[in-house]
Design an enzyme around this catalytic site. Structure first.
Site: not given
Ligand code: SPV
Ligand code: MG
Length: 291
Positions: A44-45, A55, A82, A187
């Site tokens: 997505g980023f 994002d 994602d 993460h």
């Protein structure tokens, strides 16, 4: 059902660690495949960056999905999509999983942030999480929605990103495993691997872990493998950053030189783009079908 759905599962089920690289469009996805990675991260980023956007849930599901479908059309590697928060609540997650599976993804990563989300690695980002119970419902909805049992549902906890600490991160990961997740993505934006290594060593779950070591590049593949619990390592944004580096250098050189005479020698020839576009196939088909 894409035949590659099994590929990632086979790697980690046999004690291996899949190496997955981000892509932001079909061309970068082709390059990921040619370079020898095990899978493509439909980030997505990266896609937001390619659209010139932050994002922060500005890119719609339809746009990201269409980009992912175009990647699947031009590559044969498994694609991990994602899907951020799943674009809403558990009902949105059902629709999201149905759409991404039908479009050729082999896995989705759904994160326990509140919609609209804020990108994880930015300094001082607002990081709101949904409750554990709500996210368990979303994971259960994702499992209910998939058609192929080999299509992976990866639950991502942002507890460390949100500064909630390891105890809550472990509690959330356990709850998401109990809800049926196939893997847990944890993460971290710490500049060293310590936070992740501590989480991994305290992880008692039976399912493997996914990491994205962008912030802590000292985490080599060998170091990640030595932790024994990492099933997938995702390189989160190196394709779009490499593209930016390449374009900035060449565009600056053309301005500096007042022409393309030097830059031309530092970039791939046009014939390489023809190859990536499969122009040979077009030529063959022209011979065969154009009358
Ligand atoms: C992405 O690549 O979109 C990710 C990884 O989710 S990160 O940007 O580090 O959150
Ligand atoms: Mg993302």
């Amino acid at each position: 059902m894409r035949k590659t759905n099994k590929n990632l599962r086979e790697i980690f089920a046999n004690g291996g660690m899949a190496k997955v690289m981000a892509a932001h469009d079909p061309l970068s996805a082709i390059l990921v495949e040619e370079a020898g990675f095990d899978g493509i991260w439909a980030s997505g980023f990266e896609y937001s960056a390619a659209m010139g956007l932050a994002d922060v849930s500005l890119v719609s599901m339809a746009e990201h999905l269409n980009n992912m479908r175009n990647m699947a059309h031009r590559t044969s590697l498994p694609i991990i999509a994602d899907v951020d928060t799943g674009y809403g609540n558990a009902i949105n997650v059902i629709f999201t999983v149905e759409q991404y599976e039908a479009a050729g993804a082999s896995a989705v990563v759904i994160e326990d942030k509140m919609f609209p989300k804020v990108t994880s690695l930015v300094e001082g980002g607002r990081q709101d999480l949904v409750s554990i119970a709500e996210f368990q419902g979303k994971i259960e909805a994702a499992i209910h929605a998939r058609k192929d049992p080999d299509f992976l549902i990866i639950a991502r906890t942002e507890a460390l990103i949100a500064g909630r600490g390891e105890v809550e991160a472990l509690e959330r990961a356990q709850a998401y495993e109990a809800a049926g997740a196939d893997l847990i993505l944890i993460h971290s934006k710490q500049k060293t691997p310590d936070e992740i290594e501590s989480f991994v060593s305290n992880w008692r779950g039976a399912i493997p872990i996914v990491i994205v070591p962008t912030a802590y590049p000292q985490m080599t593949e060998a170091r990640a493998k030595s932790l024994k619990k990492i099933g997938i390592l995702i390189y989160g944004n190196h394709a779009v950053r490499a593209a930016v580096t390449g374009m900035q250098n060449v565009l600056a050189q053309i301005i500096r030189d007042g022409g393309i005479q030097n830059a031309n020698e530092t970039i791939v020839p046009v014939s390489e783009i023809f190859r990536l576009q499969n122009m040979d196939r077009v030529k063959k088909n022209e011979k065969r079908f154009l009358r």
